[in-house]
Design an enzyme around this catalytic site. Structure first.
Site, PDB file in Angstrom:
ATOM      1  N   LYS A   3      -2.824   8.000 -38.828  1.00  0.00           N
ATOM      2  CA  LYS A   3      -3.681   9.175 -38.665  1.00  0.00           C
ATOM      3  C   LYS A   3      -3.251  10.262 -39.643  1.00  0.00           C
ATOM      4  O   LYS A   3      -2.049  10.449 -39.874  1.00  0.00           O
ATOM      5  CB  LYS A   3      -3.559   9.674 -37.218  1.00  0.00           C
ATOM      6  CG  LYS A   3      -4.526  10.772 -36.820  1.00  0.00           C
ATOM      7  CD  LYS A   3      -4.332  11.138 -35.340  1.00  0.00           C
ATOM      8  CE  LYS A   3      -5.287  12.194 -34.857  1.00  0.00           C
ATOM      9  NZ  LYS A   3      -5.081  12.529 -33.418  1.00  0.00           N
ATOM     10  N   SER A  43      -9.307  12.422 -30.606  1.00  0.00           N
ATOM     11  CA  SER A  43      -9.386  12.821 -31.990  1.00  0.00           C
ATOM     12  C   SER A  43      -8.932  11.730 -32.969  1.00  0.00           C
ATOM     13  O   SER A  43      -9.215  11.834 -34.158  1.00  0.00           O
ATOM     14  CB  SER A  43      -8.529  14.069 -32.219  1.00  0.00           C
ATOM     15  OG  SER A  43      -7.163  13.777 -32.031  1.00  0.00           O
ATOM     16  N   SER A  99      -6.259  11.695 -26.977  1.00  0.00           N
ATOM     17  CA  SER A  99      -6.733  11.389 -28.331  1.00  0.00           C
ATOM     18  C   SER A  99      -6.362  10.006 -28.855  1.00  0.00           C
ATOM     19  O   SER A  99      -6.856   9.599 -29.898  1.00  0.00           O
ATOM     20  CB  SER A  99      -6.228  12.442 -29.316  1.00  0.00           C
ATOM     21  OG  SER A  99      -6.972  13.618 -29.189  1.00  0.00           O
TER      22      SER A  99
END
Lengths: 487, 94
Positions: free
Chosen positions: A78, A153, A177
């Site tokens: 990420k 997210s 997330s």
């Protein structure tokens, strides 16, 4: 026979280790898959193709190394995790040209284990969002249905794994997330106990809530990634100095769920679930009983207060953490600014997107003089009560089960208008972060109405990830197969 | 009303954000709804509850006070929007 890119991490690492595949073959296949699917999925903010090729070639020239558990395995991280020399944008314009001079500890540990970092995954800006539509660059699509969101997210991490662009990814989880995109994308996602994985090099959102964890296509894969990234780090004083069990070995200790008690909180099961989510999750619980587990009702009475407490704490911490973006040492600087104050104000106003600004303002407000006690302190008190609720429930059972989210993945654009409505999507996941406990999303089949994956959430005692993995590992083999996205 | 447009403007200034009038009124409306929702916490009596600011009950971690140099000045300045090669440069403030 599955295509090379469709293998699990555990399968490909075995074939790399016994030299039936070369690191270059595997890396090339992943890069080709990225090229073929990325125009549709848009999971990645940057692809490090040349670096990956060079690294694979170097690995091949020295040959498989049995001391490196991820030797030659292509992974994605990420874009909130610092990666040396590689763009790390956090999905924000304010960090568009930022290239860290160091690796996050979790990234360094993957590299030390022989993994190849292929790309950086898209995300909601500064991890603030539940759909990945809040990225300042572009919205990621769900590989199962390109009209739907991947969740957020860590939506880029979820989508890249579901689209078989890589063999696993790191996500981060502040209020769900990792688990929400894992659920929406039909993959496994594990948020470790707070303190299990070092946060050093993770750009902080809510420092007392954030954890880094694996997102993979199998439970064994998650165990293998967690084994590499878990453990104390002197650079993060909140990382706990406790032994890391052998998660992979723990998986083979169980073939059924005999002797285990599963807690079912009425608060998670009784209201507001879409019929297809309720049905798939209830079937997984029934299957757990068939495998020998006992189920008991438990209470998490304070669940209805969790969202309010969470959003006060998270935005308060965010407003403080994001104060560092001032246009002086790194990140965007507005060139028209003539005095120092203008540099701060113009750079931040230009660089931060709308949701980030909204949370900074809310966070500044709840921390401001006169409101601190009413909001922030109050939320921290409720947080303790929520943890006590979980401790009591986990005194009666080994693992808590419920859905990850009331619905399967929804359509792009459906939820963006009302921020509060969006916050409510995190209802089942955020309590785990407030309490600091480990939580996992396991795919338990496709929803009857939408045809989209459904995730079952498993929550365990602090530092008991091994048990979560065991239960998930047994269930994985006994629930309807979710299969792979056809993108 | 929980929060007025004037308060939003004040808090935005504290947070070093410059908002248009239109944005201020948009955020004020949204934040008002969010804060009203948060008032729910008032239903709970927490007078005897110690706040929990972190899940880890950890005392301060001590280490030897040894200096380490892991990065060069050049490395650290690489991401600076403006530098003279030795320092971060900002407009004159005194």
């Amino acid at each position: 026979m599955p295509h090379l890119t469709q293998l699990t991490l555990s399968q490909v690492r075995q074939q790399l280790a016994d030299a039936s595949l070369s690191a270059s073959e595997v890396a090339e296949a992943a890069l080709a898959r990225i090229q073929a699917t990325e125009p549709k999925v848009q999971a990645l903010l940057s692809v490090q193709a040349e670096e990956a090729r060079a690294q694979a070639k170097a690995l091949d020239s020295s040959g498989p190394d049995p001391s490196k558990p991820l030797w030659g395995v292509p992974l994605v991280v990420k874009d909130v995790l610092a990666t040396k020399g590689v763009p790390t944008t956090c999905g924000s314009k304010i960090l568009e040209n930022f290239r860290p001079v160091y690796d996050a500890t979790a990234v360094a540990r993957l590299k030390d284990a022989g993994a190849i970092i292929l790309a950086k995954a898209n995300m909601d800006e500064f991890a603030m969002g539940s759909t990945t539509e809040n990225s300042a660059y572009f919205a990621t699509r769900n590989p199962w249905d390109l009209e739907r969101v991947p969740g957020g997210s860590s939506g880029g991490s979820g989508a890249t794994v579901a689209a078989c662009q890589c063999y696993g990814a790191l996500g981060t989880d502040t209020g769900g997330s990792i688990r929400l995109p894992a659920s929406f994308c039909g993959i496994v996602g594990l948020k470790p106990t707070y303190g299990r994985v070092s946060r050093f090099g993770m750009v902080a959102y809510g420092s007392s809530l954030d954890q880094i964890g694996p997102m993979t296509r199998s439970v064994e894969d998650a165990a293998r990634l967690l084994a590499v990234i878990a453990g104390h780090d002197e650079r993060d004083s909140t990382s706990v100095n406790a032994p890391v069990p052998d998660y992979v070995a723990a998986l083979s200790e169980r073939t059924d769920l005999q002797g285990l008690t599963i807690g079912l909180p009425a608060e998670y099961w009784d209201q507001g679930l879409s019929p297809e989510v309720a049905e798939a999750c209830a079937a997984a619980v029934q299957q757990s009983e068939a495998l020998g587990a006992k189920t008991v009702p438990v209470n998490l009475k304070l669940s209805e207060y969790a969202i309010a407490a969470y959003y006060i704490i998270a935005v308060a911490e965010a407003s403080s953490n994001l104060a560092r973006f001032d246009g002086v040492r790194y990140g965007l600087r507005d060139k028209s600014a003539e005095v120092l104050m203008e540099i701060y104000v113009k750079s931040r106003t230009q660089g931060f997107g709308e949701e980030v600004q909204r949370r900074i303002i809310l966070g500044t407000y709840v921390l401001s003089s006169g409101y601190y006690d009413a909001y922030y302190r109050k939320a921290a008190q409720v947080r303790r009560l929520i943890r006590q609720d979980f401790e009591a429930a986990l005194g009666q059972c080994d693992v808590i089960m419920g859905p990850v989210c009331p619905t399967t993945a929804f359509k792009v654009g459906e939820m963006t208008a009302d921020p509060l409505q969006m916050y409510l999507m995190d209802i089942f996941t955020i309590s785990t972060n407030l309490a600091g406990l480990p939580g996992m999303s396991l795919p338990v089949g496709l929803g009857r109405d939408s045809g989209m994956p459904v995730g079952l959430q498993l929550t365990g005692r602090a530092f008991d990830e091994a048990r979560l993995l065991q239960v998930a590992g047994v269930l994985e083999k006994n629930v309807p197969a979710t299969g792979l996205a056809k993108v | 009303m929980k929060i007025s447009p004037e308060e939003v403007a004040k808090v935005a200034r504290l947070a070093r954000l410059d908002l248009s009038l239109e944005k201020i009124s948009q955020y004020a409306g949204q934040l008002d709804g969010i804060l009203a929702y948060m008032d729910k916490l008032g239903e709970l009596d927490t007078s005897a509850v110690e706040p929990m600011y972190t899940p880890v009950d950890q005392v301060s971690v001590m280490r030897d006070d040894v200096s380490r140099k892991e990065f060069s000045r050049e490395d650290i300045l690489k991401n600076a929007p403006e530098t003279d090669g030795s320092f971060f440069i900002v407009p004159r403030i005194v």
